[in-house]
Design an enzyme around this catalytic site. Structure first.
Site, PDB file in Angstrom:
ATOM      1  N   CYS A 104       5.579  -2.280  -3.472  1.00  0.00           N
ATOM      2  CA  CYS A 104       4.461  -2.596  -3.240  1.00  0.00           C
ATOM      3  C   CYS A 104       4.531  -2.439  -1.596  1.00  0.00           C
ATOM      4  O   CYS A 104       5.253  -2.093  -0.975  1.00  0.00           O
ATOM      5  CB  CYS A 104       3.827  -4.129  -3.392  1.00  0.00           C
ATOM      6  SG  CYS A 104       3.804  -4.504  -4.929  1.00  0.00           S
ATOM      7  N   GLU A 152      -5.189  -9.614  -0.816  1.00  0.00           N
ATOM      8  CA  GLU A 152      -5.072  -8.207  -0.854  1.00  0.00           C
ATOM      9  C   GLU A 152      -6.060  -7.543  -1.782  1.00  0.00           C
ATOM     10  O   GLU A 152      -6.437  -8.204  -2.919  1.00  0.00           O
ATOM     11  CB  GLU A 152      -3.735  -7.639  -1.070  1.00  0.00           C
ATOM     12  CG  GLU A 152      -2.486  -7.871  -0.062  1.00  0.00           C
ATOM     13  CD  GLU A 152      -1.263  -7.346  -0.562  1.00  0.00           C
ATOM     14  OE1 GLU A 152      -0.605  -7.257   0.469  1.00  0.00           O
ATOM     15  OE2 GLU A 152      -0.926  -7.105  -1.688  1.00  0.00           O
TER      16      GLU A 152
END
Length: 175
Positions: free
Chosen positions: A65, A113
């Site tokens: 990520c 996010e």
């Protein structure tokens, strides 16, 4: 000092903020990506986040990520980060987007996010992980991972648990 890209609820870029600050006080919505890399057997490359990571350390998660840098495209950033963390590059393709919020009660930091999910095929079964980023790694079948995240949820990052339960990850492996 690293900066992340701040976005609105539709994922449109609206500014930048220092990375740690964007993860403090409940988090500020920012742009991110989650990479899922599969081998020819359809197994997903998992990582256990290094104990030194600033949040959600020591937990198992998807391949990698990260955050695009200001001015950097999402796919470009994801391919860069894959090389930094696992020592190989491969072409990545977007398959989904989602927004999530998760607090790390051990550090007081949070993820908030707007994340793009990208998938790819591994060019090797033997990656060269960066030990500062990755504490351990393994290849695992998506259905086994799905069962394991249900039985042992606290072993996994919250975003990965959500993706493995809500998205057709097994289909991505063969797609």
């Amino acid at each position: 000092m690293e900066h992340v890209v701040i976005v609105d609820p539709e994922g449109q870029r609206v500014g930048t903020e220092e990375k740690i600050r964007a993860h403090a006080d409940g988090g500020t919505l920012h742009l991110a990506f989650c990479v899922f890399v599969f081998n020819p057997r359809g197994e997903l490359l998992l990582q256990r986040r290094a104990d030194s990571k600033y949040h959600f350390s020591g937990l198992w998660s998807n391949t990698c990520c990260g955050h695009p840098r200001p001015g950097e495209g999402v796919t470009e950033a994801a391919e860069r980060r894959l090389g930094e963390e696992f020592g190989f590059v491969t072409r990545l393709h977007p398959v989904a987007q989602f927004t999530y919020h998760a607090e790390d009660h051990h550090t007081g930091l949070a993820e908030y996010e707007y994340a793009h999910v990208l998938i790819g095929r591994a060019p090797t079964d033997q990656p060269a992980p960066d030990p500062l980023e990755i504490g351990a790694w393994e290849w695992a079948a998506p259905l086994r991972i799905q069962a394991d995240t249900q039985q042992y949820p606290l072993r996994y990052t919250p975003w990965f648990r959500r993706l493995i339960q809500e998205q057709p990850v097994a289909d991505w492996a063969t797609g």
